[in-house]
Scaffold this motif. Sequence first.
Motif, PDB file in Angstrom:
ATOM      1  N   THR A  52      29.535  28.433   7.589  1.00  0.00           N
ATOM      2  CA  THR A  52      29.311  27.855   6.079  1.00  0.00           C
ATOM      3  C   THR A  52      28.742  26.440   6.212  1.00  0.00           C
ATOM      4  O   THR A  52      29.099  25.574   5.188  1.00  0.00           O
ATOM      5  N   SER A  53      28.316  26.142   7.452  1.00  0.00           N
ATOM      6  CA  SER A  53      27.864  24.878   7.570  1.00  0.00           C
ATOM      7  C   SER A  53      26.840  24.121   6.562  1.00  0.00           C
ATOM      8  O   SER A  53      26.191  24.871   5.987  1.00  0.00           O
ATOM      9  N   GLN A  54      27.187  23.033   5.959  1.00  0.00           N
ATOM     10  CA  GLN A  54      26.471  22.210   4.884  1.00  0.00           C
ATOM     11  C   GLN A  54      26.148  20.781   5.326  1.00  0.00           C
ATOM     12  O   GLN A  54      25.867  19.712   4.905  1.00  0.00           O
ATOM     13  N   GLY A  55      25.758  20.872   6.716  1.00  0.00           N
ATOM     14  CA  GLY A  55      25.064  19.832   7.477  1.00  0.00           C
ATOM     15  C   GLY A  55      26.035  18.700   8.076  1.00  0.00           C
ATOM     16  O   GLY A  55      27.331  19.318   8.247  1.00  0.00           O
ATOM     17  N   GLY A 115      31.230  17.586  11.056  1.00  0.00           N
ATOM     18  CA  GLY A 115      30.407  18.780  10.324  1.00  0.00           C
ATOM     19  C   GLY A 115      31.023  19.072   9.311  1.00  0.00           C
ATOM     20  O   GLY A 115      32.376  18.907   8.985  1.00  0.00           O
ATOM     21  N   MET A 116      30.348  19.546   8.125  1.00  0.00           N
ATOM     22  CA  MET A 116      30.954  19.779   7.029  1.00  0.00           C
ATOM     23  C   MET A 116      30.463  21.341   6.664  1.00  0.00           C
ATOM     24  O   MET A 116      29.442  21.935   6.781  1.00  0.00           O
ATOM     25  N   PHE A 117      31.620  21.968   6.190  1.00  0.00           N
ATOM     26  CA  PHE A 117      31.500  23.430   6.204  1.00  0.00           C
ATOM     27  C   PHE A 117      32.281  23.978   4.701  1.00  0.00           C
ATOM     28  O   PHE A 117      33.324  23.063   4.207  1.00  0.00           O
ATOM     29  N   THR A 118      31.787  24.601   4.016  1.00  0.00           N
ATOM     30  CA  THR A 118      32.404  25.074   2.779  1.00  0.00           C
ATOM     31  C   THR A 118      33.783  25.757   3.238  1.00  0.00           C
ATOM     32  O   THR A 118      33.854  26.442   4.262  1.00  0.00           O
ATOM     33  N   ALA A 119      34.829  25.284   2.612  1.00  0.00           N
ATOM     34  CA  ALA A 119      36.169  25.506   2.823  1.00  0.00           C
ATOM     35  C   ALA A 119      36.376  27.082   2.441  1.00  0.00           C
ATOM     36  O   ALA A 119      35.683  27.565   1.439  1.00  0.00           O
ATOM     37  N   ARG A 120      37.303  27.656   3.263  1.00  0.00           N
ATOM     38  CA  ARG A 120      37.663  28.993   2.781  1.00  0.00           C
ATOM     39  C   ARG A 120      38.761  28.840   1.816  1.00  0.00           C
ATOM     40  O   ARG A 120      39.392  28.153   1.546  1.00  0.00           O
ATOM     41  N   GLY A 121      38.769  29.985   0.922  1.00  0.00           N
ATOM     42  CA  GLY A 121      39.742  30.178  -0.182  1.00  0.00           C
ATOM     43  C   GLY A 121      40.200  29.160  -1.091  1.00  0.00           C
ATOM     44  O   GLY A 121      41.132  28.744  -1.564  1.00  0.00           O
TER      45      GLY A 121
END
Length: 121
Positions: A52-55, A115-121
């Motif tokens: 879910t990488s966001q850059g 790294g930035m990732f959309t977090a789970r749950g």
Amino acid sequence: MVDFAKKFDPQPFHLDEEAAKSSIFGGLSASGWYTASLWMRRWVDEVLSDSTSQGSPGGRELSWLAPVYPGDTLTFAAEVLSARLSKSRPTLGLVEFEGTARRGDELVYRFIATGMFTARG
């Protein structure tokens, strides 16, 4: 390696074997940015493409610790140093990691980045 140097880092020791022999490298060597781009390609293929990488907001401690030469075999690795939720965007996870490249046991490239990732749950 040479094509990359021609476009992005056209220093004589990256382009010409004869010129490189008289450099501190003693022979043709890869641009550090070429080594970084090889690391990044592996990171995208093995981690980011199915994530879910966001850059990334950036990194620190970038080091080229030893020259890389034509024919070298490099091993790439990443180690997670920390992970937390963003305070301003709680749906965003921030993961700090150390990336490395080795030639055998010798560390040739190292950096720390987030790294930035959309977090789970």
